[in-house]
Write an enzyme that holds these catalytic residues in place. Structure first.
Site, PDB file in Angstrom:
ATOM      1  N   HIS A 120      -3.134  -0.303  -2.595  1.00 43.78           N
ATOM      2  CA  HIS A 120      -4.171   0.453  -1.868  1.00 43.78           C
ATOM      3  C   HIS A 120      -5.360   0.220  -3.027  1.00 43.78           C
ATOM      4  O   HIS A 120      -5.092   0.398  -3.979  1.00 43.78           O
ATOM      5  CB  HIS A 120      -3.968   1.866  -1.504  1.00 43.78           C
ATOM      6  CG  HIS A 120      -4.917   2.511  -1.005  1.00 43.78           C
ATOM      7  ND1 HIS A 120      -4.928   2.770   0.295  1.00 43.78           N
ATOM      8  CD2 HIS A 120      -5.978   3.397  -1.477  1.00 43.78           C
ATOM      9  CE1 HIS A 120      -5.873   3.385   0.708  1.00 43.78           C
ATOM     10  NE2 HIS A 120      -6.500   4.074  -0.194  1.00 43.78           N
ATOM     11  N   ASP A 159       0.896  -1.235  -0.176  1.00 44.97           N
ATOM     12  CA  ASP A 159      -0.070   0.083   0.096  1.00 44.97           C
ATOM     13  C   ASP A 159       0.991   1.223  -0.099  1.00 44.97           C
ATOM     14  O   ASP A 159       1.684   1.626   0.862  1.00 44.97           O
ATOM     15  CB  ASP A 159      -0.751   0.107   1.286  1.00 44.97           C
ATOM     16  CG  ASP A 159      -1.877   0.929   1.237  1.00 44.97           C
ATOM     17  OD1 ASP A 159      -1.576   2.008   0.699  1.00 44.97           O
ATOM     18  OD2 ASP A 159      -3.019   0.872   2.030  1.00 44.97           O
TER      19      ASP A 159
END
Length: 230
Positions: free
Chosen positions: A199, A168
């Protein structure tokens, strides 16, 4: 369909997208938006929960800024707009609006359990909902900045599930490590890591989606709600 919910502070009212199952709901799930508003992807999340027997409600949390914001993460200008809206968003007001939505869901159910699931900004708000409201179960996907909310973990009384993509780019490995350090031993919290995922991997549509990981995370979420909401 949509419903109108009154804000608890008397400042106005906001719309919420509602998807209802064909039979009596087994429980309710509040779907907490990303920074892109209650867009087609969030509405599809609601529709999918309704297909599994839940009353699903997605409140328009940006209504105090501008009602009805819907943005596409794959369009760079709209992605930047979303970041700008997030910068102006008052998270405490957002939690109050989520709490008002939980109460509205309970009224529609005539009692019964209400869970929340959020994505991105919504993942952070889902954690805050777990610490600040009476939600019966809370799920956060790639929540941002949860490391600076760990001082609230003592207030978690109901089950929490967090999905953490290890690649992420909004949540660094250091932040992920703090989340694990702060929450791994909490009896109410479960964390799942997703190696190589970024993400937004569970977005319903668009370039961010990573289908295999999304399906795994969504199955874990469905099992979690089945166990904790009934």
């Amino acid at each position: 369909m949509s419903i109108t919910i009154d804000a608890t502070d008397g400042s106005g009212s906001f719309n919420a997208y509602v998807a209802a199952p064909s039979a009596t709901p087994r429980a309710a799930i509040i779907v907490i938006q990303e920074i892109f508003g209650v867009n087609p992807g969030i509405r599809k999340k609601c529709d999918d929960w309704a297909a599994q027997g839940y009353l699903a409600i997605a409140p328009d949390l940006f209504w105090r800024l501008q009602p009805g914001i819907e943005l596409d993460s794959d369009i760079p200008e709209q992605f930047q707009q979303a970041l700008d809206w997030m910068g102006k968003f008052d998270q405490a007001n957002g939690i109050a609006d989520i709490e008002a939505t939980i109460k509205a869901a309970r009224r529609q159910l005539g009692g019964g359990k209400v869970g929340v699931v959020g994505y991105c900004l919504g993942g952070r708000l889902a954690f805050m909902t777990a610490t600040r409201t009476d939600s019966d179960a809370s799920v956060g996907y790639y929540g941002v900045g949860i490391d600076n909310l760990l001082g609230e973990k003592h207030a978690i009384a109901k089950p929490v599930l967090l999905h953490i993509p290890q690649a992420d780019h909004f949540v660094t490995p250091e932040v992920q490590a703090k989340m694990h350090e702060g929450l791994d031993d909490h009896p109410k919290v479960t964390l799942f890591d997703y190696p190589g995922e970024d993400h937004g991997f569970a977005a319903e549509m668009g370039k961010r989606r990573s289908d295999e990981a999304a399906q795994l995370a969504d199955k874990r979420t469905a099992d979690f709600f089945a166990e904790n909401l009934g």
